[in-house]
Scaffold this active site. Structure first.
Site, PDB file in Angstrom:
ATOM      1  N   GLY A 197     -22.549  21.262 -14.750  1.00 14.79           N
ATOM      2  CA  GLY A 197     -22.475  22.256 -13.802  1.00 14.79           C
ATOM      3  C   GLY A 197     -22.147  23.857 -14.124  1.00 14.79           C
ATOM      4  O   GLY A 197     -21.617  23.737 -15.339  1.00 14.79           O
TER       5      GLY A 197
ATOM      6  N   GLY B 197     -21.224  27.802 -12.946  1.00 18.03           N
ATOM      7  CA  GLY B 197     -20.860  28.714 -11.749  1.00 18.03           C
ATOM      8  C   GLY B 197     -19.353  28.936 -11.591  1.00 18.03           C
ATOM      9  O   GLY B 197     -18.614  28.305 -12.197  1.00 18.03           O
TER      10      GLY B 197
ATOM     11  N   THR C  70     -18.162  26.945 -16.989  1.00 13.56           N
ATOM     12  CA  THR C  70     -19.289  25.973 -16.997  1.00 13.56           C
ATOM     13  C   THR C  70     -18.441  24.489 -16.936  1.00 13.56           C
ATOM     14  O   THR C  70     -17.349  24.425 -17.260  1.00 13.56           O
ATOM     15  CB  THR C  70     -19.685  25.778 -18.666  1.00 13.56           C
ATOM     16  OG1 THR C  70     -20.239  27.190 -18.704  1.00 13.56           O
ATOM     17  CG2 THR C  70     -20.926  24.912 -18.764  1.00 13.56           C
TER      18      THR C  70
ATOM     19  N   ASP D 236     -16.881  31.651  -2.072  1.00  6.68           N
ATOM     20  CA  ASP D 236     -18.119  31.118  -2.435  1.00  6.68           C
ATOM     21  C   ASP D 236     -18.531  29.830  -2.059  1.00  6.68           C
ATOM     22  O   ASP D 236     -18.838  28.903  -2.985  1.00  6.68           O
ATOM     23  CB  ASP D 236     -17.940  31.132  -3.998  1.00  6.68           C
ATOM     24  CG  ASP D 236     -19.201  31.226  -4.730  1.00  6.68           C
ATOM     25  OD1 ASP D 236     -20.197  31.226  -4.055  1.00  6.68           O
ATOM     26  OD2 ASP D 236     -19.236  30.859  -5.954  1.00  6.68           O
TER      27      ASP D 236
END
Ligand SMILES: *[C@@H]1O[C@H](CO)[C@@H](O)[C@H](O)[C@H]1NC(C)=O
Ligand SMILES: *[C@@H]1O[C@H](CO)[C@@H](O)[C@H](O)[C@H]1NC(C)=O
Ligand SMILES: *[C@@H]1O[C@H](CO)[C@@H](O)[C@H](O)[C@H]1NC(C)=O
Ligand SMILES: *[C@@H]1O[C@H](CO)[C@@H](O)[C@H](O)[C@H]1NC(C)=O
Ligand SMILES: *[C@@H]1O[C@H](CO)[C@@H](O)[C@H](O)[C@H]1NC(C)=O
Length: 806
Positions: free
Chosen positions: A523, A525, A529, A639
């Protein structure tokens, strides 16, 4: 008669003396009766003699010949006698007396008879009987009338007699639990500790009754015969109308009922001639509801895989790490001694401390409760219970007893801690707070409990750990604890390992090795990483390598990270540790088998059916509610998006990537220069765009978008050219507008708007009513006016009515 040959070993000397009409008395010395009492009869079920309970310490007891560590009756459990010159004597008055070291009388039957002939006799049933050797064989005394912790078939527990548990698995002296009839004629289990006592079975809050209508505890208070007895087929009947059938009812086996040292009553059975006991029933399924089980200031958690586990409340440490029942003591000065000290409150979700309320306060907000508690020097914390449509209730606690973590318990306990708590070792006191383990849905395994020698028990548990738990350090930790509790020879390694299961520091090379040189990316973001990794103990983890790291030292980094590491909620991803070395900053998280919600929504295999989606929406709401409102560190996520909602093996959601704001190179929230770069396009609330103050309502907006995406299967970000946030019609607004329009049209022409918005991939397998509730809540969450959005706990509360069992 078989029964008379049974007790040959003890009878021969008795008969010998009696046949001689001993003028004074006979006696048996401990030296002759130590381990040599081997009864050689055709059916040698029981043996009576001196049993070694410690070095040079003996008890006069009855045990199973084939299971010599299972004592069914003990004469002098609290006063073992010396291995030298101690005697059991039958006086000519008819009194049976146990004398320690030739001088102190430690026990006697207190019997007297005029008869010249007295016999001691061990029956096949395990009953040791003192008989008058006259024509009617009158019973002067019998061990069945003075049970210790065990009842044998047809041995009644009656009147004011108690069963009293042993102190521990290896210490047979009187422990803390009692089974007895109380003044209401009800059979109860009580914890009677050194300082406090309380009844915990049947439930104290259930009234006894005479109707059997299910509202009470089903006990009758009117039969004052006060007797409970188990038959040899495994059926127990009590005069208060309580009955119990063992799972192997009907079979002719060796049976016993024992009040074990952990406060539970268990029915054991064994085939004659074998030496393994299995549990065929118990009174309390949930060991953590047994009072006093973990001692004061500690929390019991029940793990079906591993059994019970005690851990100190944060800020407390073991009083005696080898004896959990003594509980924990504060690592800080209590408030009554230091009125200057300011307190803070740490939320412990799902934790309840039973009893010892200072008072119940209605219609109080969480902050009001905290302030009440702060003003009271004895207050150690409070239980907070939200109330629908009003402020909640708080229960202030002056003692932290009977603490437990229950999967079904949704309220939180707020523990009072000093604002500045220096000398408290986070990892050591948190050793029991294993992440994600307070969640429900753990399947209880049915397994007969086999009581064996320690080593076999360890092997058994290890086998369990490997076959069921995957590779879980927790289990190994449990095994260590068992070893360590049961075997005093072992060093303190158990706790070193325990600490290792908590939050810890990793070295860079360790993590590099774990990820095979950062090779498997899973993944991206949130400023870093994420790689899959395997720790040296074989745990699978997700390791996040931060790219844009704030210019801060290791201690500041640790301060922030440890706040995140302390958060413990079943719907938040668990941080296992961190690494801060040179310019490297890495975070280690638990690995989630089913990846992110984003991956699952976009996958063609369509694994997310309606009930999964609904439960993901609810679980996410709970996780966020905890972050926003309960955890008292008041963390905004900022987020929320499907990429940050991760799914475990049961598709239970856990929110990830929270609390990173201070770790990354981003300044505080009031600094407008950065606000524009927070969040992810498609899920961002209008406040970001209009430069309004940022509150928890930004997360609620993003949550609403995620829920709409789950309902409709339409992503707010894909499908069209990516628009800038400042552009006039961002894509997510189209999703919101589209759903709103469907609803408006639906209410105008009476057609079902739900059917029109729901993800076609679901087919017809959804509950219209639930879709409507979820969509309505989501639309409220995405209101442009942030004041109009509900808060996260309100969302969770509205959704939980329809929670699906998984
Ligand atoms: C058993 O427990 C009692 C009570 O705590 C204690 O006094 C005694 O020393 C213990 N015996 C052994 C052999 O550890
Ligand atoms: C005892 O239990 C039976 C059913 O198990 C019930 O019919 C009866 O009414 C109960 N008796 C009392 C005195 O509660
Ligand atoms: C009271 O309990 C005893 C023992 O279980 C039973 O034999 C007796 O019938 C009961 N008496 C009444 C009035 O129910
Ligand atoms: C704190 O005060 C209590 C009584 O209020 C006393 O028993 C205790 O010893 C004191 N503890 C310390 C560390 O002074
Ligand atoms: C709760 O307290 C508030 C003031 O704090 C009051 O306005 C409200 O009426 C109370 N509600 C109830 C149900 O007592």
């Amino acid at each position: 008669m078989a029964s008379s040959t049974l007790c040959l070993a003890i009878l021969i000397p008795l008969i010998f003396f009696h046949n001689l009409h001993a003028s004074s008395s006979f006696s048996l010395s401990v030296e002759n009766f130590k381990e040599e009492v081997i009864v050689s009869s055709p059916k040698p079920t029981f043996t009576v003699g001196f049993y070694a309970v410690g070095k040079n310490a003996f008890c006069f007891a009855v045990w199973y010949t084939h299971s010599p560590d299972t004592l069914v009756w003990i004469a002098n459990r609290d006063q073992p006698v010396n291995g030298k010159r101690s005697t059991l004597s039958l006086l000519k008055t008819g009194n049976l007396v146990l004398t320690d070291a030739g001088q102190f009388q430690v026990w006697s039957t207190n019997t007297a008879t005029a008869s010249e002939q007295v016999r001691l006799h061990l029956h096949d049933s395990g009953n040791l009987v003192l008989l008058e050797d006259s024509s009617d064989n009158a019973v002067l005394w019998q061990s069945f009338d003075f049970p210790t912790d065990t009842l044998l078939p047809d041995q009644p527990l009656q009147g004011s007699t108690n069963l009293v548990s042993s102190r521990s698995g290896s210490n047979y002296s009187s422990g803390f639990y009692r089974l007895f009839f109380d003044f209401e004629n009800v059979l109860r289990l009580m914890y009677k500790g050194p300082r406090v006592s309380s009844v915990f079975w049947p439930y104290a809050w259930l009234q006894s009754n005479n109707f059997g209508n299910g509202n009470g505890n089903g006990r009758s208070i009117f039969n004052d015969s006060r007797v409970v007895v188990m038959d040899d087929l495994g059926y127990l009947v009590s005069s208060d109308n309580f009955t119990f059938k063992t799972s192997d009812y009907g079979m002719r086996l060796l049976r016993r009922l024992t009040l074990d040292h952990d406060g539970n009553v268990r029915f054991y059975s064994m085939k004659d001639g074998e030496d393994k006991w299995s549990v065929s029933g118990l009174f309390r399924q949930q060991p953590c509801f047994i009072h006093g089980i973990c001692g004061p200031n500690s929390i019991c958690s029940y793990e079906p895989r591993n059994g019970r586990k005690c851990s100190c409340s944060p800020g407390y440490r073991w009083f005696d790490s080898e004896d959990w029942s003594q509980g924990c003591i504060p690592s800080f000065q209590l408030w009554c001694n230091n009125t200057e000290q300011k307190s803070r409150f740490l939320s412990l979700p799902g934790v309840d401390f039973y009893g010892y309320d200072y008072g119940l306060f209605d219609n109080h907000t969480n902050r009001q409760c905290a302030s009440l508690c702060s003003q009271l020097c004895e207050c150690k914390g409070f239980q907070y219970k939200p109330v629908r449509g009003a402020n909640g209730q708080c229960y202030l606690k002056t003692q932290l007893l009977n603490g437990h973590r229950a999967p079904s318990f949704t309220n939180s306990f707020f523990l009072r801690l000093p604002l500045l708590l220096h000398d408290y070792d986070e990892s050591a006191s948190n050793n029991g707070l294993v992440c994600g383990r307070n969640g429900g849905g753990i399947i209880e395994l049915e397994r007969p409990y086999v009581e064996e020698k320690e080593n076999e028990l360890v092997k058994f548990m290890l086998w369990f750990a490997i076959s069921f738990g995957g590779i879980e350090v927790v289990c190994i930790f449990m095994v260590w604890c068992f070893l360590f509790r049961n075997n005093r020879m072992l060093p303190r390694q158990g706790y070193v390992l325990a600490a290792a299961t908590g939050f810890r520091k990793f070295s860079y090379s360790e993590l590099k090795h774990a990820t095979k040189g950062f090779s498997e990316e899973i993944g991206r973001g949130g400023g870093g990483t994420v790689y899959k990794g395997f720790l040296s103990d074989d745990r699978v983890v997700a390791i996040k390598r931060l790219h844009e790291v704030a210019n801060q030292g290791e201690s500041e980094f640790l301060a922030e990270v440890s706040i995140i590491g302390r958060l413990n909620h079943m719907n938040l991803i668990c941080m296992l540790g961190y690494c801060a070395e040179g310019k490297h900053r890495l975070l280690v998280y638990e690995y989630m088998e089913n990846g992110s919600l984003a991956q699952n929504l976009s996958s063609a295999s369509n694994v997310l059916d309606w009930s999964k989606r609904y439960n993901i929406a609810l679980g996410t709401a709970r996780g966020l509610a905890y972050l926003h409102e309960e955890c008292l560190e008041w963390i905004l996520h900022c987020d929320i998006k499907p990429q940050n909602i991760l799914l475990d093996s049961d598709y239970k959601p856990k929110v990830g990537d929270f609390g990173l704001s201070k770790l990354l190179n981003r300044n505080n929230l009031n600094n407008s220069s950065f606000s524009r770069i927070r969040g992810t396009r498609g899920y961002m609330a209008p406040e970001w765009v209009f430069n309004l103050p940022i509150t928890s309502k930004v997360d609620i907006y993003s949550y609403g978008i995620v829920v709409l995406e789950m309902i409709t299967g339409r992503s707010p970000t894909t499908g069209a050219q990516i628009t800038e946030i400042e552009a006039e019609t961002p894509h997510h607004e189209r999703l919101v507008t589209w759903v709103r329009e469907k609803r408006m049209k639906g209410s105008e022409n009476g057609s079902s708007w739900v059917d029109q918005i729901v993800d076609p991939a679901l087919g017809t397998n959804y509950d219209m009513n639930e879709v409507e509730i979820l969509a309505t809540v989501a639309l409220e969450c995405v209101k442009e006016d942030r004041e109009g959005r509900p808060n996260m706990s309100q969302v969770a509360e509205r959704l939980q009515i329809h929670e699906h069992d998984s």
